[in-house]
Motif scaffolding. Structure first.
Motif, mmCIF file in Angstrom:
data_model
loop_
_atom_site.group_PDB
_atom_site.id
_atom_site.type_symbol
_atom_site.label_atom_id
_atom_site.label_comp_id
_atom_site.label_asym_id
_atom_site.label_seq_id
_atom_site.Cartn_x
_atom_site.Cartn_y
_atom_site.Cartn_z
ATOM 1 N N SER A 61 34.965 46.209 46.838
ATOM 2 C CA SER A 61 35.132 44.999 47.644
ATOM 3 C C SER A 61 36.092 44.043 46.934
ATOM 4 N N PRO A 62 36.615 43.026 47.646
ATOM 5 C CA PRO A 62 37.482 42.043 46.982
ATOM 6 C C PRO A 62 36.829 41.418 45.752
ATOM 7 N N GLU A 63 35.552 41.067 45.858
ATOM 8 C CA GLU A 63 34.887 40.451 44.712
ATOM 9 C C GLU A 63 34.767 41.439 43.553
ATOM 10 N N GLU A 64 34.508 42.706 43.853
ATOM 11 C CA GLU A 64 34.426 43.719 42.794
ATOM 12 C C GLU A 64 35.790 43.961 42.153
ATOM 13 N N ILE A 65 36.850 43.889 42.953
ATOM 14 C CA ILE A 65 38.200 44.048 42.399
ATOM 15 C C ILE A 65 38.519 42.912 41.428
ATOM 16 N N VAL A 66 38.211 41.680 41.822
ATOM 17 C CA VAL A 66 38.481 40.538 40.938
ATOM 18 C C VAL A 66 37.639 40.640 39.674
ATOM 19 N N SER A 67 36.369 41.015 39.816
ATOM 20 C CA SER A 67 35.507 41.171 38.649
ATOM 21 C C SER A 67 36.043 42.257 37.722
ATOM 22 N N GLY A 68 36.473 43.378 38.295
ATOM 23 C CA GLY A 68 37.033 44.453 37.482
ATOM 24 C C GLY A 68 38.312 44.041 36.781
ATOM 25 N N THR A 126 33.366 34.088 47.329
ATOM 26 C CA THR A 126 34.265 34.598 48.353
ATOM 27 C C THR A 126 34.429 33.545 49.443
ATOM 28 N N LEU A 127 35.666 33.022 49.583
ATOM 29 C CA LEU A 127 35.929 32.012 50.607
ATOM 30 C C LEU A 127 36.122 32.660 51.972
ATOM 31 N N PHE A 171 42.087 33.845 43.870
ATOM 32 C CA PHE A 171 42.713 35.163 43.930
ATOM 33 C C PHE A 171 42.878 35.564 45.398
ATOM 34 N N ASN A 172 44.098 35.867 45.779
ATOM 35 C CA ASN A 172 44.371 36.401 47.112
ATOM 36 C C ASN A 172 44.539 37.912 47.017
ATOM 37 N N LEU A 173 43.946 38.630 47.949
ATOM 38 C CA LEU A 173 43.971 40.090 47.910
ATOM 39 C C LEU A 173 44.629 40.656 49.161
#
Length: 556
Positions: free
Chosen positions: A53-60, A104-105, A139-141
């Motif tokens: 997910s986007p949040e998992e990508i940022v965390s990684g 997550t916004l 962070f924009n994904l």
């Protein structure tokens, strides 16, 4: 060869201490675990997995940013393809405390927030943040082949304080002071696991000092000096630095300083034990200096060179010297004729200064081939005086900072600070930096400033934080060119700390009821004055009483 500065981010190592006499109320601080010199604690970064997910990508991505292996190869995999090869993570590094929080916004926007500990700029200099500073980054994904990837807007790196300690190392660059008398450290932060740190250090050294030291230091390199070969190879412990022909314009003494700057800077790299300096392919000729140079050749430029005097103290109002096994009165008719609160001398022992017992007058006596001259300045609540490497005498009082040098009272100004908020001013061994104990909205804290001098005045600029937290500082002394010892008397027993003036890392050393003054210097015993007018001395892991004495001082 043990490298003094290699592990500044990992710990301040405190040597194990012996037993304490029962009559002393000092308590030892916890011993800190030593880390073997040159060791690297590896951070294992993980590549992105399908379906994150986007949040998992940022965390990684944040976790992978802690690993600089192969120029942050794993962290780059979390970015969109267009950015993977052009991202410059060390252009700006934001260091945060704790784990931080992700919110997550919307589906493709994740915001990271955490307390901001420090920033590291594009020239690898670290600046500690104010206690309430916050880091917030959006962070924009974008989906790439149905997988989320980060579209970074800035060339920057986010890393936790813990990961900074694991993955980065601080190194001192060395620059001569304005009088060319001593070298001054200017620390930079580089990733541990990146190759070519010797090359990067030389590039930074040739690029000149950081902004915080501007006006206080110079460089010995002639204008236009660069690396002739943009690499500093290291083989069997020997680093070879090849400069261009501009270096030949340096006079013999300046070539000594060039050598000292290079050798002291590169000697902090674990793999380097000696340095060869070339112009092109031929050695740079430095009088009376071997081609293979090691750091001991340039001890004379060390900030702590010559700080070997025994301490002075006060016994029944009289000035005495604390020799190893003897307390002996000084032989000075003028100073022996009055009573004193505190006294100090310079390294050469031709300047002696004392604050009178009422703490209303500082007297400075200077001896030279023309005889003896005395100067004085009046004030209220004058504190223990200090000297610096130039023989100047500093004293702080109520709404007052005074400096006497060469029998002149200099004009002292401090940028952006009201003197009524200054508790004490302590010049460093190099005479360029100065520690200031300052009343702020947070309490009494340490700041570091840069001294700019001329014959008539002293200007202290670029005040910056020494401690991220720590707001009850009552007294401080320079242990060496890097370490400050400070006393926190807001609690009972009072705590004695050592703080690295670059990283801001501090560790408690001892606790002592009634401690009022601290004096310490490399290779000399630590001295504590107690409210009971007794001085304790640290010798071979034990505390001993030196007698009914107060306010010990070492030369600055």
């Amino acid at each position: 060869m043990i490298k003094k500065y290699l592990l500044l981010f990992l710990a301040l190592v405190v040597v194990g201490c012996g037993s304490i006499p029962q009559q002393s109320s000092i308590k030892e601080g916890a011993n800190l675990g030593a880390v073997s010199v040159g060791s690297i604690v590896r951070v294992i970064a993980s590549s992105p997995e399908p379906g994150m997910s986007p949040e998992e990508i940022v965390s990684g991505f944040l976790n992978a940013s802690a690993s600089s292996d192969n120029d942050f190869k794993i962290a780059r995999e979390y970015l969109i393809p267009d950015l993977q090869n052009i991202w410059q993570p060390t252009q700006e590094i934001n260091v945060y405390e704790g784990q931080g929080r992700l919110n997550t916004l919307q589906e493709n926007t994740v915001v990271f927030s955490a307390p901001l500990y420090a920033t590291i700029d594009s020239k690898s200099r670290l600046t500690l943040s104010e206690p309430n500073a916050q880091l917030i980054q959006e962070f924009n994904l974008i989906q790439v082949n149905n997988e989320w990837r980060i579209n970074l807007k800035n060339d920057n790196l986010l890393i936790s304080k813990v990961d900074l300690n694991r993955s980065f190392t601080s190194y001192p660059l060395w620059f001569p002071d304005s009088s060319l008398k001593t070298l001054v450290p200017d620390h930079v932060v580089l990733p541990k696991s990146m190759t070519g740190n010797a090359t990067r250090l030389m590039q930074l050294l040739l690029g000149g000092p950081g902004e915080n030291l501007m006006g206080g230091v110079n460089t010995a390199f002639p204008i236009g000096t660069t690396l002739a070969i943009n690499s500093v190879p290291v083989s069997s412990g020997l680093a070879t630095v090849s400069l261009n022909e501009a270096a030949l314009g340096a006079e013999p003494f300046m070539r000594e300083l060039i050598s000292a700057q290079i050798v002291k800077t590169l000697s902090s790299v674990q793999e380097i034990s000696a340095v060869r300096i070339n112009v092109g392919s031929q050695p740079l000729i430095v009088p009376n200096t071997p081609i293979r140079q090691n750091i001991s050749l340039w001890d004379k430029f060390s900030p702590d060179f010559g700080r070997t005097n025994d301490a002075l103290a006060i016994a029944d109002g009289k000035i005495v010297r604390l020799a190893p096994d003897l307390v002996e009165p000084i032989t000075n008719p003028y100073f022996n004729s009055e009573n004193w609160f505190a006294a100090v001398e310079n390294r050469e022992k031709n300047v002696l200064a004392g604050v009178n017992v009422d703490r209303t007058r500082l007297v400075v006596e200077t001896a030279n081939i023309n005889g003896v001259k005395r100067s004085s300045v009046s004030g209220q609540g004058l504190r223990v005086p200090k000297t610096d490497v130039y023989g100047a005498v500093w004293v702080t009082g109520i709404n007052q900072v005074s400096v006497i040098q060469n029998n002149k009272l200099l004009n002292v100004s401090i940028s952006e600070v009201d003197k009524q908020n200054i508790i004490d001013v302590i010049p460093s061994p190099d005479g360029v930096r100065v520690a200031i104990i300052l009343n702020t909205v947070y309490g009494s804290e340490l700041r570091l400033g840069t001294i700019v001098r001329d014959e008539q005045s002293i200007q202290i600029n670029f005040l910056r934080k020494v401690l991220r937290d720590g707001f009850s500082v009552n007294n401080a002394t320079w242990q060496d060119e890097i370490t400050l010892l400070y006393l926190d008397s807001s609690v009972d027993p009072a705590n004695i700390y050592a703080v690295d003036t670059f990283t801001g890392l501090s560790k408690i050393l001892y606790s002592q009821s009634g401690a009022t003054n601290i004096a310490g210097v490399t290779k000399k015993p630590l001295l504590l004055t107690l409210v009971t007018d007794i001085i304790l001395e640290r010798v071979s892991g034990n505390w001993i009483e030196r007698g009914e004495l107060i306010n010990a001082t070492y030369p600055g």
